[in-house]
Scaffold this motif. Structure first.
Motif, mmCIF file in Angstrom:
data_model
loop_
_atom_site.group_PDB
_atom_site.id
_atom_site.type_symbol
_atom_site.label_atom_id
_atom_site.label_comp_id
_atom_site.label_asym_id
_atom_site.label_seq_id
_atom_site.Cartn_x
_atom_site.Cartn_y
_atom_site.Cartn_z
ATOM 1 N N ASP A 161 26.406 15.218 86.324
ATOM 2 C CA ASP A 161 26.959 16.382 87.015
ATOM 3 C C ASP A 161 26.082 17.610 86.793
ATOM 4 O OD1 ASP A 161 28.745 17.840 88.478
ATOM 5 O OD2 ASP A 161 30.369 17.774 87.014
ATOM 6 N N ASP A 162 26.182 18.565 87.713
ATOM 7 C CA ASP A 162 25.478 19.854 87.582
ATOM 8 C C ASP A 162 23.989 19.656 87.326
ATOM 9 O OD1 ASP A 162 28.024 20.823 87.792
ATOM 10 O OD2 ASP A 162 28.222 21.371 85.690
ATOM 11 N N ASP A 180 23.562 20.578 91.579
ATOM 12 C CA ASP A 180 24.447 21.716 91.384
ATOM 13 C C ASP A 180 24.465 22.658 92.586
ATOM 14 O OD1 ASP A 180 26.118 23.052 89.204
ATOM 15 O OD2 ASP A 180 24.892 24.703 89.963
ATOM 16 N N GLU A 186 26.371 19.285 95.918
ATOM 17 C CA GLU A 186 27.643 19.976 95.697
ATOM 18 C C GLU A 186 27.660 21.324 96.398
ATOM 19 O OE1 GLU A 186 29.626 19.273 91.627
ATOM 20 O OE2 GLU A 186 27.679 20.159 91.196
HETATM 21 CA CA CA Z 1 29.291 19.881 89.380
#
Ligand code: CA
Ligand code: C2E
Ligand code: CA
Ligand code: CA
Length: 279
Positions: free
Chosen positions: A179-180, A202, A236
């Protein structure tokens, strides 16, 4: 606060006091909420970039407190992390997610994947594996319908332990995502080392993708790198048609963002899917 301290200890500034007070208040209310159904899972659709077809959703925690009203994750997650409360809370999220997957399976909605956020504190080897095994057995779900999202920062705390744990999760069939991506300690070497399936770019890089040439280059290069390692890329925070177009152009795989859907309660998401499925 020690107002008459000897000058050496200025532990308690008024700001700290307020922060500590807020922290204790939230922690306290969170324990209450965990026992009184104050938390709820929201789902945000993830779509195939090429077609916009929904392929799954990310699970995002929401808290509506009887006294405080709705509290943003950016406010309560850090407190939960710091106090350790994120472990029981995260455990609740895992259980509810599997329960939802089991329900969908019974309703014939058995191809949608759910991604959950795992805190660094939950990412703890044996206890996590034991708990996941237990839940998978309890709800009789297919682990490949569940994706676990961990941040780079959590993964890089102890890369060797992470590598082992990811392999064990993989063996069980869980999908794994970083993630990110790009915001933490981005050692590109670990991408090769870790048994992951996807990286999530991200929102910070996606936001100005049309205007900031650096971001555009970074996103394009990340997609290329991920693909050459056999990984899928999710972008995202996609909010505009232009961003979607750019990502499609660069052959990204999947996307998530307000352009497609906001996070919504599970019941609403069910309806959203039903409407989408109609010709
Ligand atoms: Ca994220
Ligand atoms: P995240 O995992 O990076 O989740 C994505 C965040 O971006 C979500 O914020 C989502 O609502 C927001 N978002 C999605 N699309 C867009 C968009 O197009 N534009 C903008 N401006 N924002 C968008 P949210 O729900 O407030 O969650 C914030 C963070 O809280 C999450 O960031 C995650 O780190 C954490 N979090 C949420 N639920 C959980 C949970 O169950 N467990 C853990 N450990 N952390 C969670
Ligand atoms: Ca996430
Ligand atoms: Ca984020």
């Amino acid at each position: 606060a020690k107002r008459e301290g000897r000058g050496n200890f200025q532990f308690f500034s008024p700001e700290m006091n307020a922060a500590t007070h807020e922290h204790l208040l939230l922690e306290n209310r969170m324990w209450g909420a965990l026992n009184t159904e104050g938390f709820e899972l929201y789902l945000q659709a993830q779509v195939e970039l090429e077609t916009g077809r929904v392929i799954g959703a990310e699970v995002l925690l929401r808290w509506n407190d009887q006294e405080l009203g709705s509290v943003e994750p950016s406010r309560f997650i850090p407190v939960a992390e710091e106090s350790g409360m994120i472990v029981p809370l995260g455990d609740w999220v895992l259980g509810q997610t599997m329960k939802l997957l089991a329900q969908w399976q019974r309703e014939g909605l058995d191809e949608l994947r759910l991604a959950v956020n795992l805190s660094a504190r939950q990412f703890s080897g044996a206890p996590l594996l034991a708990r996941l095994d237990e839940l998978v057995a309890q709800y009789a779900i297919d682990p490949s319908l569940m994706e676990l999202e961990i941040t780079e920062t959590a993964a890089m705390r102890d890369p060797e332990a992470t590598r082992l744990l990811l392999r064990q999760l993989r063996t069980r069939g869980f999908k794994l995502a970083i993630d990110d991506f790009g915001t933490g300690y981005s050692s590109l070497a670990y991408l090769k080392l870790f048994a992951i399936d996807r990286i999530k770019i991200d929102r910070g890089f996606v936001k100005d993708i049309e205007h900031n040439p650096n971001d555009a280059v970074i996103v394009a290069a990340t997609i290329g790198l991920a693909h050459s390692l056999g990984l899928t890329v999710v972008a995202e925070g996609v909010e505009t048609q232009a961003q979607w177009g750019f990502l499609r152009d660069k052959r990204g795989d999947e996307a998530q963002g307000y352009l497609f859907a906001r996070p919504m309660p599970a019941g609403e998401f069910r309806e959203f899917i039903r409407l989408q499925a109609q010709p």
